[in-house]
Design an enzyme around this catalytic site. Structure first.
Site, PDB file in Angstrom:
ATOM      1  N   TYR A   1       1.031   1.564  -1.986  1.00 40.26           N
ATOM      2  CA  TYR A   1       1.858   2.310  -2.933  1.00 40.26           C
ATOM      3  C   TYR A   1       3.198   2.500  -2.247  1.00 40.26           C
ATOM      4  CZ  TYR A   1      -1.965   3.937  -6.005  1.00 40.26           C
ATOM      5  OH  TYR A   1      -2.998   4.027  -6.910  1.00 40.26           O
ATOM      6  N   HIS A  33      -5.955  -0.259 -13.957  1.00 40.07           N
ATOM      7  CA  HIS A  33      -6.330   0.859 -13.087  1.00 40.07           C
ATOM      8  C   HIS A  33      -7.602   1.542 -13.605  1.00 40.07           C
ATOM      9  CE1 HIS A  33      -3.883   2.654  -9.713  1.00 40.07           C
ATOM     10  NE2 HIS A  33      -4.839   3.559  -9.764  1.00 40.07           N
ATOM     11  N   LYS A  64      -1.030  -5.941  -8.017  1.00 33.37           N
ATOM     12  CA  LYS A  64      -2.163  -5.385  -8.776  1.00 33.37           C
ATOM     13  C   LYS A  64      -1.627  -4.447  -9.855  1.00 33.37           C
ATOM     14  CE  LYS A  64      -6.186  -2.361  -8.138  1.00 33.37           C
ATOM     15  NZ  LYS A  64      -5.802  -1.032  -8.623  1.00 33.37           N
ATOM     16  N   ARG A  98      -4.670  12.669 -16.343  1.00 34.64           N
ATOM     17  CA  ARG A  98      -6.139  12.672 -16.344  1.00 34.64           C
ATOM     18  C   ARG A  98      -6.618  14.085 -16.661  1.00 34.64           C
ATOM     19  NH1 ARG A  98      -5.607   9.216 -11.014  1.00 34.64           N
ATOM     20  NH2 ARG A  98      -4.376   7.551 -11.986  1.00 34.64           N
ATOM     21  N   SER A 122      -7.320   1.598   0.128  1.00 35.23           N
ATOM     22  CA  SER A 122      -6.227   2.283  -0.581  1.00 35.23           C
ATOM     23  C   SER A 122      -5.222   2.891   0.392  1.00 35.23           C
ATOM     24  CB  SER A 122      -6.821   3.388  -1.451  1.00 35.23           C
ATOM     25  OG  SER A 122      -5.811   4.252  -1.891  1.00 35.23           O
ATOM     26  N   THR A 146       0.362  -2.265  -5.572  1.00 35.47           N
ATOM     27  CA  THR A 146      -0.025  -1.732  -6.894  1.00 35.47           C
ATOM     28  C   THR A 146       1.231  -1.328  -7.652  1.00 35.47           C
ATOM     29  OG1 THR A 146      -2.166  -0.982  -6.091  1.00 35.47           O
ATOM     30  CG2 THR A 146      -1.334   0.091  -8.063  1.00 35.47           C
TER      31      THR A 146
END
Ligand SMILES: Cc1cc2nc3c(=O)[nH]c(=O)nc-3n(C[C@H](O)[C@H](O)[C@H](O)COP(=O)(O)O)c2cc1C
Length: 388
Positions: free
Chosen positions: A129, A275, A251, A164, A105, A155
Site C-alpha cells: 500500500y 478486494h 492487484k 464497512r 500484507s 494494491t
C-alpha cells in the site's frame, strides 16, 4: 465435520469473537459485491468432456520461473493477527507446505523479515500500500528486496477504505473502542482473550523501519493516522520500478483498459480483484470482469483473479475464462480460525483436491486442457439480490 469452505466458515464464526469474524467476513455497505462474486461464480456451469485419459492429473504451473503445485495462492490479509497473533506466519507456512504462493500484507502484524524466516523456502510475495508518506513504501520495498520476496504486489483499489458497516456497528476502529455488546461477546471467547493477554493486541509492526521504531507509541499513532496516497497514478509506477526490479503486479484492477495501461507501464502480472467486495459495493464481480482482461493481456502476462472463490470448480471456471490462477483471502483465514496453521493448510489442500476432482470429471488432465468450451454458453452469470 469440516468438508468444505462453508463448513470452515461456520466453524470460524463460532470460534472467533463477533467483531473479529465480522472484520474478516464483512464487506462494503450492503455487501452486495461480496455476494455477487460468489453468486456469479455459482451461476456458471461447466460442460464436461468424456473418455479422456485422466489417469494422471497435473495441477502444477510455473509462474515467474517458479513452480506452484496448483493454480491457487493466499491473498494478502491485513490485520490477521486479530484472528491469531501468529496469523501471518501460519498462513505463510501453510502455503509453503503446499507449494503454493503467499502474499504478505503491508498491514501485517508480523514484520516481513520474520514471516520470511518462518517459511524461508516458501513462495512469498509482498503486497504494497502506498501511503501519503512515501518514505514508508520506500523502506518496505527495500526490506522486501533484502528479505528475498519473489514479487511485489501493488494494491490499487484502496485510495480510501470501503465503508464497512459491520466494523462501524462493532466499534471496531483504531484505536479500538469496543461497544458494550462487543465487550460482552468477548467474555464468551476466553481463549482469544488469553492470547491477547499473552501477545498483546496486534499492531502494524511491519510499517516502521525497525522493531524498536515500531514499538514506540508515537510511531504507532502516526502510522494509524496514515492515509493512502491519492496522488498515486500510472506515472508513479516508474518510481516503484526504480526501487524494485523483480516481478511487479497490480492487484485490484477491474477495467480492461487499465489492464492494457498496466502493461504499457511495465507491469509483469495482474490480479483482477474487487478486494473481496470490501471496497466499491457496486463493483463488478471479478468473474465477470476477468474475460475482457484476460482477452486483452492474458497472452502477455499472467492474469490472476480473486474474490469469492470457494470451490475447486470455481478455480476451474476462472481458468476456463483465461486466468492463470486464483487467490483466496477469507477461506485461508477461516481455516486458521478453526485450526491455526494446520487449519489453513487443510483449506488449501481441500481446494486443491476439489480442483483435481473437477479436472478429472471435466476430462482435463492438465491446466491447459481447461478451456472456454468447458463453460456452458447459456450460463447467465447475473445476480438477483433479494432482501432478507
Ligand atoms: C480481512 C481482510 C483483510 C484484507 N487485507 C488486505 C490487505 O491488507 N491488502 C490487500 O491488498 N488486500 C487485502 N484484502 C483483500 C484480499 O487480498 C483479497 O482480495 C480478498 O480477500 C479476496 O476475496 P475472498 O476473501 O472472497 O477470497 C483483505 C481481505 C480481507 C477479508
Amino acid at each position: 465435520m469440516l468438508l468444505n469452505i462453508e463448513d470452515f466458515r461456520r466453524q470460524a464464526r463460532k470460534n472467533l469473537p463477533r467483531f473479529v469474524f465480522d472484520y474478516v467476513e464483512g464487506a462494503a455497505e450492503d455487501e452486495r459485491c461480496r455476494d455477487r462474486n460468489g453468486a456469479n461464480l455459482q451461476a456458471l456451469q461447466l460442460v464436461p468432456t468424456c473418455l479422456r485419459d485422466t489417469s494422471t492429473i497435473d495441477t502444477s504451473l510455473t509462474v515467474f520461473g517458479q513452480r506452484w503445485n496448483a493454480p491457487l495462492g493466499v491473498a494478502p490479509v491485513g490485520f490477521c493477527g486479530l484472528v491469531h497473533p501468529q496469523g501471518d506466519k501460519f498462513l505463510a507456512r501453510a502455503a509453503a507446505s503446499r507449494g503454493l504462493p503467499f502474499v504478505l500484507s503491508t498491514a501485517s502484524n508480523t514484520r516481513l523479515e520474520a514471516v520470511r524466516e518462518a517459511a524461508p523456502k516458501g513462495l512469498q510475495w509482498m503486497q504494497l500500500y502506498v501511503m501519503s508518506d512515501r518514505a514508508i513504501a520506500e523502506q518496505l520495498i527495500r526490506r522486501a528486496r533484502e528479505a528475498n520476496y519473489g514479487a511485489l504486489v501493488l494494491t490499487v483499489d484502496v485510495p480510501v477504505s470501503g465503508y464497512r458497516e459491520r466494523d462501524v456497528r462493532n466499534g471496531f476502529k483504531l484505536p479500538f473502542r469496543p461497544t458494550l455488546r462487543t465487550l460482552a461477546n468477548l467474555a464468551c471467547h476466553p481463549a482469544w482473550l488469553l492470547r491477547v493477554a499473552r501477545y498483546g493486541m496486534p499492531s502494524f509492526v511491519n510499517l516502521a523501519e525497525s522493531q524498536e521504531a515500531a514499538a514506540s507509541a508515537q510511531v504507532q499513532a502516526a502510522l494509524l493516522a496514515r492515509a493512502m496516497d491519492r496522488r498515486l497514478v500510472w506515472e508513479s509506477l516508474a518510481w516503484i520500478r526504480s526501487l524494485w526490479d523483480g516481478p511487479l503486479l497490480i492487484k485490484g484492477l477491474l477495467h480492461a483498459d487499465d489492464a492494457a495501461r498496466a502493461l504499457n507501464h511495465g507491469v509483469d502480472g495482474l490480479i483482477v480483484s474487487n478486494h473481496g467486495g470490501r471496497q466499491l459495493d457496486a463493483a463488478v464481480a471479478t468473474i465477470d470482469a476477468l474475460p475482457a482482461i484476460a482477452d486483452k493481456v492474458g497472452a502477455r502476462v499472467p492474469v490472476f483473479v480473486d474474490s469469492g472463490f470457494r470451490r475447486g470448480s470455481d478455480i476451474a471456471k476462472a481458468l476456463a475464462l483465461g486466468a492463470s490462477a486464483v487467490f483466496v483471502g477469507r477461506p485461508a483465514v477461516y481455516g486458521m480460525a478453526c485450526g491455526g496453521e494446520a487449519g489453513a493448510r487443510a483449506v488449501l489442500q481441500l481446494l486443491s483436491d476439489e480442483l483435481e476432482r473437477t479436472m478429472t470429471l471435466l476430462g482435463a488432465a492438465t491446466l491447459s486442457d481447461i478451456a472456454p468450451h468447458h463453460l456452458f454458453a447459456g450460463s447467465t452469470p447475473s445476480f438477483a439480490w433479494s432482501p432478507t
